[in-house]
Design a protein around this motif. Structure first.
Motif, PDB file in Angstrom:
ATOM      1  N   TYR A  36       0.815  -1.220   0.000  1.00 37.51           N
ATOM      2  CA  TYR A  36       0.000   0.000   0.000  1.00 37.51           C
ATOM      3  C   TYR A  36       0.848   1.270   0.000  1.00 37.51           C
ATOM      4  O   TYR A  36       0.352   2.363   0.276  1.00 37.51           O
ATOM      5  CB  TYR A  36      -0.942  -0.010   1.205  1.00 37.51           C
ATOM      6  CG  TYR A  36      -1.913  -1.165   1.156  1.00 37.51           C
ATOM      7  CD1 TYR A  36      -2.939  -1.199   0.221  1.00 37.51           C
ATOM      8  CD2 TYR A  36      -1.783  -2.250   2.023  1.00 37.51           C
ATOM      9  CE1 TYR A  36      -3.813  -2.278   0.145  1.00 37.51           C
ATOM     10  CE2 TYR A  36      -2.658  -3.329   1.961  1.00 37.51           C
ATOM     11  CZ  TYR A  36      -3.664  -3.336   1.021  1.00 37.51           C
ATOM     12  OH  TYR A  36      -4.523  -4.401   0.948  1.00 37.51           O
ATOM     13  N   GLY A  37       2.145   1.105  -0.320  1.00 36.21           N
ATOM     14  CA  GLY A  37       3.013   2.252  -0.539  1.00 36.21           C
ATOM     15  C   GLY A  37       3.182   3.130   0.693  1.00 36.21           C
ATOM     16  O   GLY A  37       3.377   2.647   1.809  1.00 36.21           O
ATOM     17  N   LYS A  38       3.080   4.445   0.476  1.00 36.22           N
ATOM     18  CA  LYS A  38       3.337   5.391   1.564  1.00 36.22           C
ATOM     19  C   LYS A  38       2.309   5.308   2.676  1.00 36.22           C
ATOM     20  O   LYS A  38       2.542   5.800   3.795  1.00 36.22           O
ATOM     21  CB  LYS A  38       3.385   6.813   1.013  1.00 36.22           C
ATOM     22  CG  LYS A  38       2.118   7.249   0.301  1.00 36.22           C
ATOM     23  CD  LYS A  38       2.310   8.601  -0.363  1.00 36.22           C
ATOM     24  CE  LYS A  38       1.055   9.026  -1.135  1.00 36.22           C
ATOM     25  NZ  LYS A  38       1.259  10.307  -1.842  1.00 36.22           N
ATOM     26  N   TRP A  39       1.148   4.685   2.413  1.00 31.26           N
ATOM     27  CA  TRP A  39       0.168   4.474   3.475  1.00 31.26           C
ATOM     28  C   TRP A  39       0.690   3.497   4.525  1.00 31.26           C
ATOM     29  O   TRP A  39       0.176   3.452   5.648  1.00 31.26           O
ATOM     30  CB  TRP A  39      -1.143   3.934   2.907  1.00 31.26           C
ATOM     31  CG  TRP A  39      -1.906   4.891   2.044  1.00 31.26           C
ATOM     32  CD1 TRP A  39      -2.085   4.827   0.692  1.00 31.26           C
ATOM     33  CD2 TRP A  39      -2.607   6.069   2.474  1.00 31.26           C
ATOM     34  NE1 TRP A  39      -2.843   5.871   0.246  1.00 31.26           N
ATOM     35  CE2 TRP A  39      -3.185   6.657   1.322  1.00 31.26           C
ATOM     36  CE3 TRP A  39      -2.796   6.671   3.714  1.00 31.26           C
ATOM     37  CZ2 TRP A  39      -3.926   7.822   1.377  1.00 31.26           C
ATOM     38  CZ3 TRP A  39      -3.540   7.839   3.780  1.00 31.26           C
ATOM     39  CH2 TRP A  39      -4.096   8.403   2.626  1.00 31.26           C
ATOM     40  N   GLY A  40       1.707   2.712   4.162  1.00 30.32           N
ATOM     41  CA  GLY A  40       2.200   1.661   5.043  1.00 30.32           C
ATOM     42  C   GLY A  40       2.651   2.170   6.405  1.00 30.32           C
ATOM     43  O   GLY A  40       2.383   1.530   7.431  1.00 30.32           O
ATOM     44  N   ILE A  44       0.883   0.977   9.839  1.00 31.73           N
ATOM     45  CA  ILE A  44       1.691   0.279  10.854  1.00 31.73           C
ATOM     46  C   ILE A  44       1.532   0.965  12.208  1.00 31.73           C
ATOM     47  O   ILE A  44       1.425   0.302  13.247  1.00 31.73           O
ATOM     48  CB  ILE A  44       3.174   0.223  10.442  1.00 31.73           C
ATOM     49  CG1 ILE A  44       3.367  -0.795   9.310  1.00 31.73           C
ATOM     50  CG2 ILE A  44       4.068  -0.151  11.630  1.00 31.73           C
ATOM     51  CD1 ILE A  44       4.747  -0.817   8.720  1.00 31.73           C
ATOM     52  N   LEU A  45       1.493   2.303  12.214  1.00 30.14           N
ATOM     53  CA  LEU A  45       1.262   3.026  13.468  1.00 30.14           C
ATOM     54  C   LEU A  45      -0.108   2.691  14.054  1.00 30.14           C
ATOM     55  O   LEU A  45      -0.250   2.539  15.277  1.00 30.14           O
ATOM     56  CB  LEU A  45       1.382   4.540  13.233  1.00 30.14           C
ATOM     57  CG  LEU A  45       2.786   5.059  12.924  1.00 30.14           C
ATOM     58  CD1 LEU A  45       2.742   6.545  12.602  1.00 30.14           C
ATOM     59  CD2 LEU A  45       3.729   4.803  14.103  1.00 30.14           C
ATOM     60  N   LEU A  46      -1.119   2.541  13.189  1.00 29.68           N
ATOM     61  CA  LEU A  46      -2.444   2.147  13.655  1.00 29.68           C
ATOM     62  C   LEU A  46      -2.401   0.744  14.256  1.00 29.68           C
ATOM     63  O   LEU A  46      -2.936   0.498  15.351  1.00 29.68           O
ATOM     64  CB  LEU A  46      -3.449   2.193  12.507  1.00 29.68           C
ATOM     65  CG  LEU A  46      -4.857   1.648  12.811  1.00 29.68           C
ATOM     66  CD1 LEU A  46      -5.502   2.420  13.961  1.00 29.68           C
ATOM     67  CD2 LEU A  46      -5.740   1.707  11.558  1.00 29.68           C
ATOM     68  N   ALA A  47      -1.762  -0.193  13.547  1.00 32.31           N
ATOM     69  CA  ALA A  47      -1.656  -1.567  14.047  1.00 32.31           C
ATOM     70  C   ALA A  47      -0.911  -1.610  15.378  1.00 32.31           C
ATOM     71  O   ALA A  47      -1.308  -2.328  16.308  1.00 32.31           O
ATOM     72  CB  ALA A  47      -0.945  -2.449  13.017  1.00 32.31           C
ATOM     73  N   LYS A 177      -3.519   0.418  -5.127  1.00 28.25           N
ATOM     74  CA  LYS A 177      -4.514  -0.149  -4.226  1.00 28.25           C
ATOM     75  C   LYS A 177      -5.405   0.951  -3.663  1.00 28.25           C
ATOM     76  O   LYS A 177      -4.963   2.080  -3.451  1.00 28.25           O
ATOM     77  CB  LYS A 177      -3.843  -0.902  -3.059  1.00 28.25           C
ATOM     78  CG  LYS A 177      -2.825  -1.943  -3.494  1.00 28.25           C
ATOM     79  CD  LYS A 177      -3.487  -3.119  -4.194  1.00 28.25           C
ATOM     80  CE  LYS A 177      -2.442  -4.177  -4.557  1.00 28.25           C
ATOM     81  NZ  LYS A 177      -3.031  -5.332  -5.259  1.00 28.25           N
ATOM     82  N   GLY A 178      -6.651   0.625  -3.408  1.00 27.43           N
ATOM     83  CA  GLY A 178      -7.596   1.597  -2.873  1.00 27.43           C
ATOM     84  C   GLY A 178      -7.329   1.916  -1.407  1.00 27.43           C
ATOM     85  O   GLY A 178      -6.786   1.094  -0.665  1.00 27.43           O
ATOM     86  N   ALA A 182      -6.333  -0.322   2.174  1.00 29.70           N
ATOM     87  CA  ALA A 182      -5.120   0.077   2.894  1.00 29.70           C
ATOM     88  C   ALA A 182      -5.394   0.218   4.386  1.00 29.70           C
ATOM     89  O   ALA A 182      -4.588  -0.206   5.230  1.00 29.70           O
ATOM     90  CB  ALA A 182      -4.582   1.387   2.334  1.00 29.70           C
ATOM     91  N   TRP A 183      -6.548   0.806   4.744  1.00 29.74           N
ATOM     92  CA  TRP A 183      -6.875   1.035   6.149  1.00 29.74           C
ATOM     93  C   TRP A 183      -7.584  -0.163   6.784  1.00 29.74           C
ATOM     94  O   TRP A 183      -7.565  -0.324   8.014  1.00 29.74           O
ATOM     95  CB  TRP A 183      -7.712   2.292   6.297  1.00 29.74           C
ATOM     96  CG  TRP A 183      -6.861   3.517   6.081  1.00 29.74           C
ATOM     97  CD1 TRP A 183      -6.755   4.251   4.936  1.00 29.74           C
ATOM     98  CD2 TRP A 183      -5.935   4.086   7.023  1.00 29.74           C
ATOM     99  NE1 TRP A 183      -5.837   5.266   5.098  1.00 29.74           N
ATOM    100  CE2 TRP A 183      -5.323   5.187   6.371  1.00 29.74           C
ATOM    101  CE3 TRP A 183      -5.577   3.794   8.333  1.00 29.74           C
ATOM    102  CZ2 TRP A 183      -4.374   5.986   6.995  1.00 29.74           C
ATOM    103  CZ3 TRP A 183      -4.628   4.582   8.964  1.00 29.74           C
ATOM    104  CH2 TRP A 183      -4.040   5.659   8.296  1.00 29.74           C
ATOM    105  N   ALA A 184      -8.205  -1.003   5.970  1.00 22.27           N
ATOM    106  CA  ALA A 184      -8.800  -2.233   6.513  1.00 22.27           C
ATOM    107  C   ALA A 184      -7.721  -3.259   6.834  1.00 22.27           C
ATOM    108  O   ALA A 184      -7.879  -4.087   7.747  1.00 22.27           O
ATOM    109  CB  ALA A 184      -9.797  -2.814   5.513  1.00 22.27           C
ATOM    110  N   SER A 185      -6.612  -3.196   6.113  1.00 26.33           N
ATOM    111  CA  SER A 185      -5.558  -4.194   6.254  1.00 26.33           C
ATOM    112  C   SER A 185      -4.977  -4.272   7.668  1.00 26.33           C
ATOM    113  O   SER A 185      -4.838  -5.369   8.215  1.00 26.33           O
ATOM    114  CB  SER A 185      -4.452  -3.909   5.233  1.00 26.33           C
ATOM    115  OG  SER A 185      -3.681  -5.051   5.007  1.00 26.33           O
ATOM    116  N   PRO A 186      -4.628  -3.140   8.324  1.00 25.34           N
ATOM    117  CA  PRO A 186      -4.095  -3.254   9.688  1.00 25.34           C
ATOM    118  C   PRO A 186      -5.119  -3.789  10.687  1.00 25.34           C
ATOM    119  O   PRO A 186      -4.751  -4.439  11.667  1.00 25.34           O
ATOM    120  CB  PRO A 186      -3.678  -1.820  10.036  1.00 25.34           C
ATOM    121  CG  PRO A 186      -4.453  -0.953   9.120  1.00 25.34           C
ATOM    122  CD  PRO A 186      -4.586  -1.747   7.857  1.00 25.34           C
TER     123      PRO A 186
END
Length: 345
Positions: A36-40, A44-47, A177-178, A182-186
Motif C-alpha cells: 500500500y506504498g506510503k500508506w504503510g 503500521i502506526l495504527l496496528a 490499491k484503494g 489500505a486502512w482495513a488491512s491493519p
C-alpha cells in the motif's frame, strides 16, 4: 526490579507469539502493509496502537476473571454457549496453523540445512515437549532469547537500508490499491494475530498478579511488534517492486548483508516458527486440560502427534479453508474485546 523483568518477559513473549513464519519471511508485511506504498507507515502506526491497547486489555481482563485458558475469556465475552463454540473453532484453527508451522520448520531443515524433512519435524516436536513440561515459564524463557536476537537483526537491516539510495522510498512509494483496503488491512492483521495470540496471552494475564506489570508488558510488546513491522517495511519498500518476486523477501535482503548474517537469519526463521509453535500448543493444551482430567504430558503428546500427522499434508491445503472463516470471527472477537467495559464490583 522484579516487576520490570516480568514486564520484559511478557513483552518478549507477546512479540514472539505474534511474530511467526509469515512475519519472519516478510511475506505478511508485504501483503498487509508494504503493497500500500506510503500508506504503510500510517497503517503500521495504527496496528501498533491496537496491539498496545488490545493486548494489554486482553491480559488485564484475563487477570480480573482469573482465566486459565482462552476459553474462559471467550465465554466471558460471548456467553457460555457461543463462547464455548468459538473456543472450539479457535482450537481447530490453532492446530491447523501449528501444523503449517511444523511443516515450515521441516522445510527450513530441507531447504537451508540440507537435512531430512522428518528430522526437522521431530527436532521441533521434541524441543516443544521439553519446553511445555516447564509450563508458561518455558514459553517465556524461550522468547527472552529469540526476541532480542530478532530486534538486533531488525536494527542491522535498518542500518544497511539507510545507506541505500532508495532508503526514503517508504514515504514516496505509490500504489494502485484503494484507500479502503489500505486502512482495513491493519485491522485484519491485528484482529487475526491477537485472536491467535490469546492462546498464550490469556494464561499470562491469568498468572500475573500485578496490573502495572501487565500494562507495561502490553505496551513494550506492542511497541516491539510495531518496531519490527516498521523495520521490515522500511527495508522492503527500498527494494520494491522487484522484491515481490521472492517467496522469502526478507531472506533476499538478509543475503545482501553477508553469509554470516544470512545464516543467523535462517536460524531466526526457525526460532520464530518454533517460539510461536510452542506458545500456541501450550494454549491449546490448557484449554483441553479443562475438559479432560488426564496427566498434562499426555495432552501435550496428543496435540503434538495431531500436528505431526496433519503436517504431512503440506502448507496451503490445511489452512486455505480455515483462514477466511477465522478472519471473520477474528474481527467479531476483536470488536467484542474493544467495546468490553468492566462491570463495577
Amino acid at each position: 526490579m522484579k516487576n520490570a523483568l516480568n514486564a520484559l518477559k511478557i513483552a518478549f513473549t507477546y512479540v514472539g507469539t505474534v511474530v511467526g513464519a509469515g512475519f519472519a519471511t516478510g511475506r505478511e508485511i508485504l501483503q498487509f502493509f508494504t503493497q500500500y506504498g506510503k500508506w504503510g507507515v500510517l497503517t503500521i502506526l495504527l496496528a501498533t496502537s491496537l496491539f498496545i491497547w488490545l493486548g494489554a486489555k486482553m491480559m488485564l481482563l484475563a487477570q480480573s476473571i482469573k482465566a486459565a485458558s482462552y476459553e474462559d475469556l471467550n465465554r466471558h465475552l460471548f456467553g457460555d454457549g457461543f463462547g464455548r463454540w468459538l473456543s472450539f473453532f479457535t482450537m481447530i484453527v490453532l492446530i491447523g496453523v501449528n501444523s503449517v508451522m511444523l511443516a515450515g520448520a521441516g522445510s527450513v531443515f530441507v531447504e537451508y540445512l540440507g537435512l531430512n524433512y522428518q528430522i526437522g519435524l521431530w527436532f521441533t516436536l521434541i524441543g516443544t515437549f521439553i519446553l511445555l513440561r516447564k509450563g508458561i515459564e518455558g514459553v517465556m524463557q524461550l522468547n527472552t532469547i529469540v526476541v532480542p536476537m530478532m530486534l538486533i537483526l531488525s536494527m542491522a537491516i535498518i542500518a544497511s537500508t539507510a545507506s541505500s539510495p532508495t532508503a526514503m522510498r517508504f514515504v514516496t512509494l505509490t500504489t494502485d490499491k484503494g484507500w479502503f483496503m489500505a486502512w482495513a488491512s491493519p485491522l485484519l492483521y491485528t484482529a487475526f494475530n491477537l485472536s491467535m495470540a490469546q492462546a498464550v496471552l490469556v494464561p499470562i494475564g491469568g498468572h500475573t498478579s500485578d496490573r502495572r506489570t501487565i500494562i507495561w508488558g502490553g505496551i513494550l510488546g506492542g511497541v516491539g511488534i510495531g518496531f519490527m513491522l516498521m523495520a521490515a517495511h522500511f527495508a522492503l519498500s527500498a527494494h520494491m517492486p522487484g522484491i515481490n518476486q521472492y517467496e522469502v523477501p526478507m531472506g533476499s535482503i538478509a543475503a545482501q548483508l553477508g553469509s554470516a548474517v544470512q545464516l543467523i537469519y535462517i536460524l531466526l526463521i526457525f526460532m520464530e516458527i518454533f517460539s510461536t509453535f510452542v506458545a500456541d500448543v501450550y494454549g491449546v493444551t490448557l484449554q483441553l486440560r479443562q475438559h479432560f482430567q488426564v496427566r498434562p504430558y499426555l495432552i501435550f503428546i496428543a496435540v503434538l502427534m495431531i500436528c505431526y500427522v496433519t503436517s504431512q499434508f503440506g502448507f496451503s491445503s490445511l489452512v486455505s479453508v480455515l483462514y477466511p472463516a477465522f478472519g471473520f470471527f477474528s474481527l467479531l472477537w476483536i470488536y467484542a474485546l474493544a467495546v468490553y467495559k468492566r462491570k463495577p464490583n
